[in-house]
Motif scaffolding. Sequence first.
Motif, PDB file in Angstrom:
ATOM      1  N   LEU A  59     -68.861  21.744  50.664  1.00 10.99           N
ATOM      2  CA  LEU A  59     -68.009  20.854  51.436  1.00 10.99           C
ATOM      3  C   LEU A  59     -68.619  19.471  51.432  1.00 10.99           C
ATOM      4  N   ASN A  62     -64.364  16.367  54.396  1.00 10.34           N
ATOM      5  CA  ASN A  62     -63.312  17.387  54.527  1.00 10.34           C
ATOM      6  C   ASN A  62     -62.744  17.793  53.173  1.00 10.34           C
ATOM      7  N   LEU A  64     -63.160  20.259  49.860  1.00  8.41           N
ATOM      8  CA  LEU A  64     -63.817  21.434  49.291  1.00  8.41           C
ATOM      9  C   LEU A  64     -64.183  21.126  47.846  1.00  8.41           C
ATOM     10  N   VAL A  83     -63.486  30.160  51.080  1.00 13.28           N
ATOM     11  CA  VAL A  83     -62.541  29.148  51.562  1.00 13.28           C
ATOM     12  C   VAL A  83     -62.427  29.170  53.088  1.00 13.28           C
ATOM     13  N   THR A  84     -62.446  30.359  53.686  1.00  9.48           N
ATOM     14  CA  THR A  84     -62.390  30.440  55.149  1.00  9.48           C
ATOM     15  C   THR A  84     -63.583  29.714  55.765  1.00  9.48           C
ATOM     16  N   THR A  87     -63.244  25.761  55.199  1.00  8.28           N
ATOM     17  CA  THR A  87     -62.213  25.078  55.996  1.00  8.28           C
ATOM     18  C   THR A  87     -62.562  25.137  57.479  1.00  8.28           C
ATOM     19  N   LEU A  91     -62.643  21.692  59.438  1.00  8.37           N
ATOM     20  CA  LEU A  91     -61.676  21.395  60.497  1.00  8.37           C
ATOM     21  C   LEU A  91     -62.337  21.158  61.853  1.00  8.37           C
ATOM     22  N   GLN A  96     -57.520  17.732  58.606  1.00  9.32           N
ATOM     23  CA  GLN A  96     -57.129  18.561  57.472  1.00  9.32           C
ATOM     24  C   GLN A  96     -58.247  18.629  56.437  1.00  9.32           C
ATOM     25  N   CYS A  97     -58.168  19.665  55.586  1.00  7.63           N
ATOM     26  CA  CYS A  97     -59.111  19.791  54.479  1.00  7.63           C
ATOM     27  C   CYS A  97     -58.356  19.596  53.177  1.00  7.63           C
ATOM     28  N   PHE A 114     -52.699  26.952  51.582  1.00  6.66           N
ATOM     29  CA  PHE A 114     -52.812  25.518  51.324  1.00  6.66           C
ATOM     30  C   PHE A 114     -51.464  25.021  50.808  1.00  6.66           C
ATOM     31  N   GLU A 128     -53.795  20.615  50.496  1.00  6.45           N
ATOM     32  CA  GLU A 128     -54.361  20.373  51.820  1.00  6.45           C
ATOM     33  C   GLU A 128     -54.061  21.537  52.753  1.00  6.45           C
ATOM     34  N   GLY A 130     -54.494  22.364  57.220  1.00  5.40           N
ATOM     35  CA  GLY A 130     -55.059  21.995  58.503  1.00  5.40           C
ATOM     36  C   GLY A 130     -54.027  21.707  59.567  1.00  5.40           C
TER      37      GLY A 130
END
Lengths: 357, 96
Positions: A59, A62, A64, A83-84, A87, A91, A96-97, A114, A128, A130
């Motif tokens: 990261l 914000n 990835l 990913v979990t 994000t 967040l 938002q990511c 996303f 994105e 979020g």
Amino acid sequence: MIFEDTDFRQELLDTENPLDVKLLQTFLKKYDFDFNPEEVDFTMIVYNLNDDIIGTGSLYKNTLKYVVIAPEFRETTAFSIVVTYLTDKGLENYKQCFVYTKPTTAKLFKALGFSLITTAEPIYAVLEFGYKTIKDYQKKLEKLKVKTVTENVAAVVVNCNPFTIGHRYLIEKASKENEIVYLFVVSENLSAFTFEVRWKLIEEGITDLKNVIMLATGPYIVSGAIFPNYFLKNESWNLVSQKQAEIDVNIFTTYIAPILNIKKRYIGSENYCLTTKAYNTAMHKILPENGIKVIEYERISVNGKDNYISASKVREAIKEDKLNEFLNFLPESTKNFLLSAESDSIKAKIKQSTARH
Amino acid sequence: MEILKKSQSGSFESSDIIILIEPVEPNSGRNIDIDSSVMLEYGDTIKALITSKLDSYNISDIHLIAKDKGALELTINARLETAIKRACNIQKATMH
């Protein structure tokens, strides 16, 4: 073979440890990524019980980055674990990511929830996730929209680092030639002059131009997430910059121009910076196909044709303590600010910095 | 009950749901966005679960985002409860 979550172990990469970094670089090299630990805030790694790396993700603010899962584990939960985690962290501090990925893998992120913003074939797709999405930004613009009677609506996007009479000239041209001008000011705080200062100097410098509406670009135009190369220390004109610029321009044509009914975009010709040149090239390529006219004005000069006005020259002058020679580049608002003690901290920052913007 | 801060629970994994909650202006009502891989069949059920959970906590002003990947009812309820408790600062005795 079916894998369970319990077959995996997740850890953060110790970026201080060259052996760990090397291990990850070797893993990522196999998938054509050159991992640079300085480009990320942190990196997480998923191992299997044999202690082989099976996946990773990083990261930066914000965004990835470097999300890769080894092919034999792509059917497992490893991808969603990575990913979990990313994000969740992203967040905590942002609305938002974003993720930049290849268009062919965009569907994997879409499957997670996303939403796709746009693509620049063949190398990039931006998505994105979020609390806020580009639709919320559109709603915000909708509220600030001014009713017009003609189609004569233009946009200018400026960073104004700092505001010069060159910027003023371009904005004034647009103001005279149109019914309404939307002036987008880059809100990302990655420049020497902070957003608040840049905004204030422009606001004071254009009070006479009544048909100019100032707007903040938010995370979608020339932001660190959408157009990271714009803020790099060294300018570059490569495929990456070109494609990032195209993403930026695609967002403008798809999401922003239609809401505000923008038919023209005013730009200044670029003689110095290659990244900005890449940006102008992308605009000339994409905007006209979408019914938006690009109006490019030559930069103005003072004392001779070759002495183009440019904000980077002003920063250079501050750095070399010869601001007095460049005062004729500046409108009253910027001049007063730079000659007052209010600007001391910014001037000190410029003297130390090696960045371009 | 009042939403005090942003919170998140759940994951992107299959058979799970991810819940995001954020505070909104007082009296602006409930703004609920649901996206599910089984939206057509279970979208209304998920909506009803969320509404009844918010009712039971007496929450009237909230922005809630749910991304579902086919979670079971008990999973959805558990994720909702965790996110709400985190957002209202009433979560006890668990690690965040």
